[in-house]
Write a protein that holds these residues in place. Structure first.
Motif, short mmCIF file in Angstrom:
data_model
loop_
_atom_site.label_atom_id
_atom_site.label_comp_id
_atom_site.label_asym_id
_atom_site.label_seq_id
_atom_site.Cartn_x
_atom_site.Cartn_y
_atom_site.Cartn_z
N LYS A 180 0.85 -1.19 0.00
CA LYS A 180 0.00 0.00 0.00
C LYS A 180 0.88 1.24 0.00
CE LYS A 180 -3.73 -2.23 2.43
NZ LYS A 180 -4.50 -2.32 3.64
N THR A 181 0.39 2.27 -0.65
CA THR A 181 1.12 3.53 -0.66
C THR A 181 0.96 4.21 0.69
OG1 THR A 181 -0.74 4.84 -1.44
CG2 THR A 181 0.68 3.83 -3.13
N SER A 182 1.79 5.19 0.94
CA SER A 182 1.70 5.95 2.18
C SER A 182 0.32 6.60 2.30
CB SER A 182 2.79 7.02 2.21
OG SER A 182 2.65 7.83 3.34
N SER A 183 -0.19 7.11 1.20
CA SER A 183 -1.51 7.76 1.21
C SER A 183 -2.61 6.77 1.59
CB SER A 183 -1.83 8.34 -0.17
OG SER A 183 -0.83 9.23 -0.56
N GLN A 184 -2.52 5.55 1.06
CA GLN A 184 -3.52 4.53 1.38
C GLN A 184 -3.45 4.13 2.85
OE1 GLN A 184 -2.25 1.76 -1.60
NE2 GLN A 184 -4.03 2.18 -2.91
N LYS A 185 -2.23 3.99 3.37
CA LYS A 185 -2.07 3.62 4.78
C LYS A 185 -2.63 4.70 5.70
CE LYS A 185 2.15 0.97 4.03
NZ LYS A 185 3.61 0.95 4.28
N HIS A 186 -2.33 5.96 5.39
CA HIS A 186 -2.83 7.06 6.22
C HIS A 186 -4.36 7.18 6.12
CE1 HIS A 186 1.38 8.26 6.52
NE2 HIS A 186 1.00 8.90 7.61
N ALA A 187 -4.89 7.02 4.92
CA ALA A 187 -6.35 7.09 4.73
C ALA A 187 -7.04 5.97 5.52
CB ALA A 187 -6.70 7.01 3.26
N GLU A 188 -6.46 4.78 5.46
CA GLU A 188 -7.02 3.65 6.18
C GLU A 188 -7.04 3.92 7.69
OE1 GLU A 188 -5.27 -0.50 6.13
OE2 GLU A 188 -6.14 -0.34 4.13
N ALA A 231 -10.87 9.12 0.83
CA ALA A 231 -9.88 9.85 1.61
C ALA A 231 -8.48 9.81 1.00
CB ALA A 231 -9.83 9.30 3.03
N VAL A 232 -8.19 8.82 0.17
CA VAL A 232 -6.85 8.67 -0.40
C VAL A 232 -6.39 9.92 -1.15
CG1 VAL A 232 -5.48 7.41 -2.12
CG2 VAL A 232 -6.79 6.16 -0.41
N PRO A 233 -7.21 10.55 -2.01
CA PRO A 233 -6.73 11.74 -2.72
C PRO A 233 -6.29 12.88 -1.79
CG PRO A 233 -8.71 10.93 -3.77
CD PRO A 233 -8.54 10.16 -2.50
#
Length: 113
Positions: free
Chosen positions: A15-23, A48-50
């Motif tokens: 997972k990208t950093s953005s996906q991890k933070h959104a999760e 939330a990912v964008p």
């Protein structure tokens, strides 16, 4: 046994950093909602990912521009400030309608953690 492990490992993606933070954000926020509503976690994460990707891209651009650490810290402090937080809008989507909602202190704390 090794074949099964190989198949499982092949099916996973990093997972990208953005996906991890959104999760992380969505899982923390789902407990802040009204108990009469159910959070669609996967849809909320996708939405939330964008936002988190925008912050990530800002960091990449700053690093490429070799922004000094002090300047980068000023940006971080601004993102955590009430001035910036008040510009953010939180919306809920219920039956294809968007509703703006008040941002509680708990939600701000989760966002800036």
């Amino acid at each position: 046994m090794l074949i099964a492990c190989g198949f499982l490992a092949a099916c996973t993606t990093a997972k990208t950093s953005s996906q991890k933070h959104a999760e992380h954000y969505v899982y923390q926020m789902r407990n802040e909602r009204d108990v009469n509503y159910r959070t669609l976690v996967s849809d909320s994460i996708k939405r939330a990912v964008p936002m988190f990707d925008w912050f990530y891209q800002q960091g990449v651009a700053d690093r490429m521009a070799k922004l000094p650490r002090a300047e980068a810290q000023k940006k971080v402090d601004y993102f955590k400030s009430d001035e910036f937080q008040n510009q953010l809008t939180h919306t809920q989507s219920i039956i294809n309608h968007e509703y703006k909602e008040q941002v509680s202190d708990k939600k701000r704390q989760i966002f800036t953690a």
